[in-house]
Scaffold this motif. Sequence first.
Motif, PDB file in Angstrom:
ATOM      1  N   ALA A  79       2.476   1.887  -3.415  1.00  0.00           N
ATOM      2  CA  ALA A  79       1.495   2.456  -4.348  1.00  0.00           C
ATOM      3  C   ALA A  79       1.219   3.919  -4.005  1.00  0.00           C
ATOM      4  O   ALA A  79       1.130   4.770  -4.899  1.00  0.00           O
ATOM      5  N   GLY A  80       1.113   4.227  -2.724  1.00  0.00           N
ATOM      6  CA  GLY A  80       0.859   5.602  -2.296  1.00  0.00           C
ATOM      7  C   GLY A  80       2.008   6.529  -2.658  1.00  0.00           C
ATOM      8  O   GLY A  80       1.797   7.651  -3.106  1.00  0.00           O
ATOM      9  N   LEU A  81       3.234   6.043  -2.478  1.00  0.00           N
ATOM     10  CA  LEU A  81       4.401   6.857  -2.816  1.00  0.00           C
ATOM     11  C   LEU A  81       4.434   7.155  -4.318  1.00  0.00           C
ATOM     12  O   LEU A  81       4.766   8.272  -4.733  1.00  0.00           O
ATOM     13  N   GLY A 111       0.576  18.972  -5.230  1.00  0.00           N
ATOM     14  CA  GLY A 111       0.253  17.987  -6.264  1.00  0.00           C
ATOM     15  C   GLY A 111       0.263  16.570  -5.704  1.00  0.00           C
ATOM     16  O   GLY A 111      -0.603  15.756  -6.016  1.00  0.00           O
ATOM     17  N   ALA A 112       1.238  16.288  -4.856  1.00  0.00           N
ATOM     18  CA  ALA A 112       1.326  14.956  -4.245  1.00  0.00           C
ATOM     19  C   ALA A 112       0.116  14.697  -3.351  1.00  0.00           C
ATOM     20  O   ALA A 112      -0.471  13.605  -3.381  1.00  0.00           O
ATOM     21  N   ALA A 113      -0.281  15.698  -2.567  1.00  0.00           N
ATOM     22  CA  ALA A 113      -1.419  15.536  -1.657  1.00  0.00           C
ATOM     23  C   ALA A 113      -2.722  15.315  -2.428  1.00  0.00           C
ATOM     24  O   ALA A 113      -3.519  14.438  -2.083  1.00  0.00           O
ATOM     25  N   HIS A 120       0.824  -1.209   0.000  1.00  0.00           N
ATOM     26  CA  HIS A 120       0.000   0.000   0.000  1.00  0.00           C
ATOM     27  C   HIS A 120       0.856   1.256   0.000  1.00  0.00           C
ATOM     28  O   HIS A 120       0.534   2.241  -0.645  1.00  0.00           O
ATOM     29  N   GLU A 121       1.942   1.188   0.783  1.00  0.00           N
ATOM     30  CA  GLU A 121       2.773   2.386   0.897  1.00  0.00           C
ATOM     31  C   GLU A 121       3.522   2.641  -0.417  1.00  0.00           C
ATOM     32  O   GLU A 121       3.655   3.785  -0.842  1.00  0.00           O
ATOM     33  N   VAL A 178      -7.282   2.118   2.947  1.00  0.00           N
ATOM     34  CA  VAL A 178      -6.299   3.170   3.212  1.00  0.00           C
ATOM     35  C   VAL A 178      -6.944   4.249   4.073  1.00  0.00           C
ATOM     36  O   VAL A 178      -7.912   4.887   3.650  1.00  0.00           O
ATOM     37  N   TRP A 182      -6.388   8.865  -4.606  1.00  0.00           N
ATOM     38  CA  TRP A 182      -6.061   7.439  -4.522  1.00  0.00           C
ATOM     39  C   TRP A 182      -6.594   6.842  -3.224  1.00  0.00           C
ATOM     40  O   TRP A 182      -7.214   5.776  -3.233  1.00  0.00           O
ATOM     41  N   THR A 216       2.186   8.522   4.955  1.00  0.00           N
ATOM     42  CA  THR A 216       2.967   8.226   3.745  1.00  0.00           C
ATOM     43  C   THR A 216       3.533   9.517   3.159  1.00  0.00           C
ATOM     44  O   THR A 216       4.727   9.614   2.842  1.00  0.00           O
ATOM     45  N   LEU A 217       2.675  10.532   3.027  1.00  0.00           N
ATOM     46  CA  LEU A 217       3.136  11.774   2.409  1.00  0.00           C
ATOM     47  C   LEU A 217       4.105  12.516   3.319  1.00  0.00           C
ATOM     48  O   LEU A 217       5.074  13.120   2.848  1.00  0.00           O
ATOM     49  N   PHE A 246       7.403  10.836   2.947  1.00  0.00           N
ATOM     50  CA  PHE A 246       7.912  11.179   1.621  1.00  0.00           C
ATOM     51  C   PHE A 246       8.414  12.613   1.623  1.00  0.00           C
ATOM     52  O   PHE A 246       9.548  12.900   1.239  1.00  0.00           O
ATOM     53  N   GLU A 289       1.835   7.334  -6.332  1.00  0.00           N
ATOM     54  CA  GLU A 289       0.789   8.329  -6.583  1.00  0.00           C
ATOM     55  C   GLU A 289       1.259   9.725  -6.190  1.00  0.00           C
ATOM     56  O   GLU A 289       1.033  10.706  -6.897  1.00  0.00           O
ATOM     57  N   ALA A 290       1.915   9.810  -5.036  1.00  0.00           N
ATOM     58  CA  ALA A 290       2.403  11.104  -4.557  1.00  0.00           C
ATOM     59  C   ALA A 290       3.435  11.673  -5.522  1.00  0.00           C
ATOM     60  O   ALA A 290       3.412  12.857  -5.871  1.00  0.00           O
ATOM     61  N   LEU A 291       4.335  10.815  -5.997  1.00  0.00           N
ATOM     62  CA  LEU A 291       5.405  11.260  -6.887  1.00  0.00           C
ATOM     63  C   LEU A 291       4.855  11.750  -8.225  1.00  0.00           C
ATOM     64  O   LEU A 291       5.252  12.803  -8.734  1.00  0.00           O
ATOM     65  N   VAL A 292       3.902  11.005  -8.780  1.00  0.00           N
ATOM     66  CA  VAL A 292       3.313  11.406 -10.062  1.00  0.00           C
ATOM     67  C   VAL A 292       2.526  12.703  -9.896  1.00  0.00           C
ATOM     68  O   VAL A 292       2.642  13.618 -10.731  1.00  0.00           O
ATOM     69  N   SER A 333      -3.080  14.084  -5.426  1.00  0.00           N
ATOM     70  CA  SER A 333      -3.031  12.780  -6.069  1.00  0.00           C
ATOM     71  C   SER A 333      -3.288  11.666  -5.048  1.00  0.00           C
ATOM     72  O   SER A 333      -4.041  10.720  -5.294  1.00  0.00           O
ATOM     73  N   LEU A 334      -2.680  11.813  -3.893  1.00  0.00           N
ATOM     74  CA  LEU A 334      -2.792  10.800  -2.847  1.00  0.00           C
ATOM     75  C   LEU A 334      -4.206  10.754  -2.265  1.00  0.00           C
ATOM     76  O   LEU A 334      -4.706   9.669  -1.926  1.00  0.00           O
TER      77      LEU A 334
END
Lengths: 209, 209
Positions: free
Chosen positions: A152-154, B160-162, A149-150, B175, B168, B183-184, B187, A156-159, B164-165
């Motif tokens: 996948a979350g990372l 943007g990361a927030a 899960h983490e 989640v 998701w 996670t964020l 990151f 998503e955050a990166l994109v 997107s997350l």
Amino acid sequence: MPRAVREQQMLDAAVQIFGQRGYMAASMDEIAELAGVSKPLVYLYLNSKEDLFTACIRREATALTRAVRAGVRTDLPADRQLWDGLRAFFQHTAEHPDAWSVLHLQARTHGEPFAAEAAAMRTEIVSFVTRLVAVAAREAHRDPDLPEHEVAGLAEALVGAAESLAAWANTTPGVTARQAASTLMNFAWSGLGALMRGRRWTPPPEGVV
Amino acid sequence: MPRAVREQQMLDAAVQIFGQRGYMAASMDEIAELAGVSKPLVYLYLNSKEDLFTACIRREATALTRAVRAGVRTDLPADRQLWDGLRAFFQHTAEHPDAWSVLHLQARTHGEPFAAEAAAMRTEIVSFVTRLVAVAAREAHRDPDLPEHEVAGLAEALVGAAESLAAWANTTPGVTARQAASTLMNFAWSGLGALMRGRRWTPPPEGVV
């Protein structure tokens, strides 16, 4: 001139006009004129404004994902793969600002069928990045592994961060593709890198003010 | 029942229907029925489907930015402010998934006037985060300071990361808001934190394969 070549010229013109004017304001007259063809020929080849726009989204989505994949050598270390991928992404979006505007802004703003085309590209990029983060986690041989899960979350955050930063870089004078890539790499890798080494940021206990 | 109360009930119903069905498929009949009022009363109070949707975007944008601001105490250290802000953000989007769908998806997919409303909220959140990152950089007393461009870029990346997350997390079973925030935070903060301590990820020299 062969039809395929003419079609690419029409798409070149259409991406430019859609990207700069926006989908609604873009006129088929202007697109035909910029492509150096007659308007009936545009309709003959691409059928309608909707179909032309869809063709633009598909072509530019393919070009962007291809550029990112081509930038990454999967035999290199994970941080190098991420850096190369980010650089390829920001270089492509900086060199093709109209295409990025079509994908990131216009495709998402003018109805669900177009948004779905852009979403398909995004899904592909997210799975590419997910694999990259998973490889990095494996390389780091952490025990216990990062939960799925983490990972996948990372990704998503990166994109999401990359999309947001590309839009900002393209509209902020003086920000180069390399700077944008470097900002995100520092943001993302030092964070991801710390995670890989098992160094977590620890939240304060619940209920503490 | 006072008009203001009735209006809020209509907006509650509209956010739910717009969020779940999407803007195009949402029917004014269904909204009126869910609000327990007649359709003509909805038109009398909110004028049109467009105006009703705009009112939903405005109300939910205000509620979200207010929740984030309320979650953050500016007298606490920067990492604590960031954690509190992220937690407030993910808690709000998790508790109001229809509102988040209206803001993040529907508002951006159905034309420029709606997209502009959502963009205004985003701009406000980005400046809030920019200030937070700038404060963190100041607290770290780094010399030289993080360049202003980089602070702005980091804020864009984080927002943007927030976004997107949150999208998701709301569509991925299991989640929680706290997991997404954590996670964020890991990151972002470990990355930002390393930057504040002057620890940069260094790109390989240009031209090296």
